[in-house]
Structures are given as structure tokens and as C-alpha cells.
Design a protein around this motif. Structure first.
Motif, PDB file in Angstrom:
ATOM      1  N   UNK A   1       0.791  -1.286   0.000  1.00  0.00           N
ATOM      2  CA  UNK A   1      -0.074  -0.028   0.161  1.00  0.00           C
ATOM      3  C   UNK A   1       0.954   1.350  -0.134  1.00  0.00           C
ATOM      4  N   UNK A   2       0.618   2.217  -0.991  1.00  0.00           N
ATOM      5  CA  UNK A   2       1.367   3.333  -0.680  1.00  0.00           C
ATOM      6  C   UNK A   2       1.373   4.172   0.431  1.00  0.00           C
ATOM      7  N   UNK A   3       2.524   4.939   0.682  1.00  0.00           N
ATOM      8  CA  UNK A   3       2.837   5.496   1.920  1.00  0.00           C
ATOM      9  C   UNK A   3       2.362   7.054   1.580  1.00  0.00           C
ATOM     10  N   UNK A   4       1.899   7.339   0.530  1.00  0.00           N
ATOM     11  CA  UNK A   4       1.299   8.539   0.272  1.00  0.00           C
ATOM     12  C   UNK A   4       0.463   9.313   1.179  1.00  0.00           C
ATOM     13  N   UNK A   5      -0.665   8.618   1.835  1.00  0.00           N
ATOM     14  CA  UNK A   5      -1.556   9.131   2.674  1.00  0.00           C
ATOM     15  C   UNK A   5      -0.984   9.654   3.992  1.00  0.00           C
ATOM     16  N   UNK A   6      -0.017   8.767   4.503  1.00  0.00           N
ATOM     17  CA  UNK A   6       0.828   8.991   5.609  1.00  0.00           C
ATOM     18  C   UNK A   6       1.501  10.176   5.464  1.00  0.00           C
ATOM     19  N   UNK A   7       2.302  10.179   4.606  1.00  0.00           N
ATOM     20  CA  UNK A   7       3.123  11.640   4.199  1.00  0.00           C
ATOM     21  C   UNK A   7       2.373  12.745   3.942  1.00  0.00           C
ATOM     22  N   UNK A   8       1.010  12.625   3.522  1.00  0.00           N
ATOM     23  CA  UNK A   8       0.260  13.805   3.023  1.00  0.00           C
ATOM     24  C   UNK A   8      -0.273  14.305   4.533  1.00  0.00           C
ATOM     25  N   UNK A   9      -0.699  13.377   5.535  1.00  0.00           N
ATOM     26  CA  UNK A   9      -1.228  13.793   6.921  1.00  0.00           C
ATOM     27  C   UNK A   9      -0.023  14.292   7.573  1.00  0.00           C
ATOM     28  N   UNK A  10       1.291  13.946   7.680  1.00  0.00           N
ATOM     29  CA  UNK A  10       2.153  14.501   8.554  1.00  0.00           C
ATOM     30  C   UNK A  10       2.628  15.762   7.945  1.00  0.00           C
ATOM     31  N   UNK A  35     -11.577   2.187  -1.403  1.00  0.00           N
ATOM     32  CA  UNK A  35     -13.079   2.556  -1.328  1.00  0.00           C
ATOM     33  C   UNK A  35     -13.583   2.110  -0.013  1.00  0.00           C
ATOM     34  N   UNK A  36     -12.916   1.687   1.114  1.00  0.00           N
ATOM     35  CA  UNK A  36     -13.518   1.290   2.236  1.00  0.00           C
ATOM     36  C   UNK A  36     -12.445   1.578   3.397  1.00  0.00           C
ATOM     37  N   UNK A  37     -11.662   2.305   3.349  1.00  0.00           N
ATOM     38  CA  UNK A  37     -10.509   2.686   4.265  1.00  0.00           C
ATOM     39  C   UNK A  37     -10.096   3.870   4.322  1.00  0.00           C
ATOM     40  N   UNK A  38      -9.526   4.408   5.753  1.00  0.00           N
ATOM     41  CA  UNK A  38      -8.935   5.712   5.662  1.00  0.00           C
ATOM     42  C   UNK A  38      -7.741   5.668   6.719  1.00  0.00           C
ATOM     43  N   UNK A  39      -6.759   6.405   6.539  1.00  0.00           N
ATOM     44  CA  UNK A  39      -5.926   6.747   7.568  1.00  0.00           C
ATOM     45  C   UNK A  39      -6.346   8.034   8.536  1.00  0.00           C
ATOM     46  N   UNK A  40      -6.029   7.936   9.601  1.00  0.00           N
ATOM     47  CA  UNK A  40      -6.605   8.967  10.510  1.00  0.00           C
ATOM     48  C   UNK A  40      -5.434   9.182  11.712  1.00  0.00           C
ATOM     49  N   UNK A  41      -5.328  10.292  12.260  1.00  0.00           N
ATOM     50  CA  UNK A  41      -4.528  10.503  13.470  1.00  0.00           C
ATOM     51  C   UNK A  41      -5.112   9.945  14.584  1.00  0.00           C
ATOM     52  N   UNK A  42      -4.614   9.311  15.335  1.00  0.00           N
ATOM     53  CA  UNK A  42      -4.664   8.692  16.728  1.00  0.00           C
ATOM     54  C   UNK A  42      -5.078   9.754  17.842  1.00  0.00           C
ATOM     55  N   UNK A  43      -5.877   9.492  18.751  1.00  0.00           N
ATOM     56  CA  UNK A  43      -6.314  10.510  19.747  1.00  0.00           C
ATOM     57  C   UNK A  43      -4.942  10.680  20.654  1.00  0.00           C
ATOM     58  N   UNK A  44      -4.981  12.287  21.077  1.00  0.00           N
ATOM     59  CA  UNK A  44      -3.954  12.698  21.829  1.00  0.00           C
ATOM     60  C   UNK A  44      -2.478  12.931  21.246  1.00  0.00           C
ATOM     61  N   UNK A  45      -2.575  13.033  19.947  1.00  0.00           N
ATOM     62  CA  UNK A  45      -1.177  13.464  19.356  1.00  0.00           C
ATOM     63  C   UNK A  45      -1.260  14.780  18.859  1.00  0.00           C
ATOM     64  N   UNK A  46       0.022  15.521  19.158  1.00  0.00           N
ATOM     65  CA  UNK A  46       0.153  16.982  18.919  1.00  0.00           C
ATOM     66  C   UNK A  46       0.099  16.784  17.164  1.00  0.00           C
ATOM     67  N   UNK A  47      -0.291  17.639  16.604  1.00  0.00           N
ATOM     68  CA  UNK A  47      -0.495  17.814  15.144  1.00  0.00           C
ATOM     69  C   UNK A  47       0.895  18.285  14.347  1.00  0.00           C
ATOM     70  N   UNK A  48       1.600  19.012  15.203  1.00  0.00           N
ATOM     71  CA  UNK A  48       2.680  19.507  14.340  1.00  0.00           C
ATOM     72  C   UNK A  48       3.914  18.749  14.935  1.00  0.00           C
ATOM     73  N   UNK A  49       3.866  17.549  15.616  1.00  0.00           N
ATOM     74  CA  UNK A  49       4.864  16.528  15.827  1.00  0.00           C
ATOM     75  C   UNK A  49       4.297  15.038  15.265  1.00  0.00           C
ATOM     76  N   UNK A  50       3.621  14.957  14.254  1.00  0.00           N
ATOM     77  CA  UNK A  50       3.074  13.684  13.941  1.00  0.00           C
ATOM     78  C   UNK A  50       4.001  12.712  13.271  1.00  0.00           C
ATOM     79  N   UNK A  51       4.315  11.483  13.751  1.00  0.00           N
ATOM     80  CA  UNK A  51       4.825  10.611  12.975  1.00  0.00           C
ATOM     81  C   UNK A  51       4.056   9.525  12.454  1.00  0.00           C
ATOM     82  N   UNK A  52       4.790   8.668  11.615  1.00  0.00           N
ATOM     83  CA  UNK A  52       3.833   7.631  10.968  1.00  0.00           C
ATOM     84  C   UNK A  52       3.128   6.734  11.728  1.00  0.00           C
TER      85      UNK A  52
END
Length: 204
Positions: A1-10, A35-52
């Protein structure tokens, strides 16, 4: 699976944090995968310091796929938006001061905006002359109830670009992450203009 969604969110997280639109650990971001899945940030994470490792997979019913991370409380609303419109490819939920305060100053179930050239940054809007409406919902800790309200409003007329939750913040979306970021930036600019006009005593 492509890592593009992860990088886009970071990258979106670092950019949004730099604008001051997601203080503390507020907000959450997602991107559709297939068609039936999403990547999303976990709870309690600072959005400026996100990691994969701070992102998790969910299906579009909000069920976590292959992770022990806790999903954000607003995951259900992200998934609701993806189910309502197959063209939505990314959702950005922010907690800026302007969107939060303006949502509380606005009565009724929508914020009307007109007369600003920046409205043309929103997909399908080609002039400053036409009024646009940003749907407004009362805040609740019951995400299932909020998702049901969004779905009910959508059944009357599809929502465009984003929505506000009173005293909470903005959800902006687009066909992909680039468009979601453009809509977010345009809406935040428009909200800032309206707030400044209110501070100056303009009747709008």
C-alpha cells in the motif's frame, strides 16, 4: 500500500500547526485509502509533531484495522463524510480561534459568506457575488448523534467544502489532500475577515 496518505497527513499536520489552527492535541486529519478505508490520526497526538506511528487505519464504519492505537473521538464524523460522498478524499478538522469564536457568534444552522474574492478558492464557486453557506451544528460529545445530524442535513442538500461545530471548530474536506488544504486555508481566511469586520463594528 502506498505511503502517500501517511506523508500527506504528516505534512498537513506540520503546516496546520504552523498556522496555529490546532493547539495542544486538538483536531484530527484523515485521508481516504481505497473504497472502504482511511488513515487517521490517533487520539492525543500533537499535530505539529506527528509521526507515521501516530496514524491508524479504520474502515468507513470507524472500526480500527490492525492497530492498538485509540482513534480520535471524531473518527465517526470523518467516516460519515466519506460514506456520504465518494468524492471526498481527505478531511481536516481544526480548532482555530476564528472558527471557534465565529461559530458561537453565529445564530441558526449556517454561516453565510458573501462579497469576498477568496470565495473563488472553494471548488465550484466562481464569483464573489453569490452567497455561500457553511453548515453549522451544535457541539456534542456524542459523535454518533452528530454524524446522524450531518447525514440528515446532507439528505436535504449535500454540504460543500466544510462545516462548523459550534464552539468546537471546522471540518474542511476536498477530493484529495491538496484540495482539502486549499479549502481549509480559504475558509480560515474568510473567517478571519468576518471576525475583523465584527471587531470594527461592521454590520454583516
Amino acid at each position: 500500500m502506498s505511503n502517500a496518505p501517511v506523508q500527506n497527513i504528516l505534512e498537513a499536520g506540520r503546516w496546520i500547526d504552523a498556522q496555529g489552527w490546532c493547539p495542544a492535541t486538538g483536531g484530527n486529519f484523515s485521508e481516504r485509502v481505497g473504497s472502504n478505508e482511511a488513515r487517521i490520526t490517533a487520539s492525543g497526538r500533537h499535530k505539529g509533531r506527528l509521526e507515521a506511528a501516530d496514524l491508524l487505519r479504520v474502515d468507513l464504519d470507524g472500526r480500527v484495522l490492525g492497530s492498538d492505537l485509540t482513534p480520535s473521538a471524531e473518527t465517526l464524523l470523518h467516516c460519515c463524510l466519506y460514506r456520504l460522498d465518494a468524492q471526498i478524499g481527505a478531511v481536516l478538522h481544526t480548532h482555530s480561534v476564528n472558527s471557534t469564536v465565529l461559530s458561537r457568534l453565529t445564530a441558526g444552522d449556517s454561516l453565510q459568506i458573501e462579497g469576498f474574492e477568496m470565495q473563488k478558492a472553494l471548488r465550484g464557486n466562481h464569483t464573489h457575488d453569490e452567497a455561500i453557506d457553511i453548515a453549522l451544528f451544535d457541539n456534542t460529545q456524542d459523535m454518533q448523534a452528530l454524524a446522524a445530524e450531518v447525514q440528515a442535513r446532507w439528505s436535504q442538500a449535500p454540504l460543500s467544502w466544510g462545516l462548523l461545530v459550534r464552539g468546537h471548530g471546522l471540518y474542511a474536506w476536498g477530493r484529495d489532500m491538496s484540495e482539502a488544504r486549499r479549502h481549509l486555508e480559504a475558509l480560515e481566511f474568510l473567517f478571519a475577515c468576518i471576525m475583523d469586520m465584527k471587531r470594527l463594528g461592521a454590520r454583516i
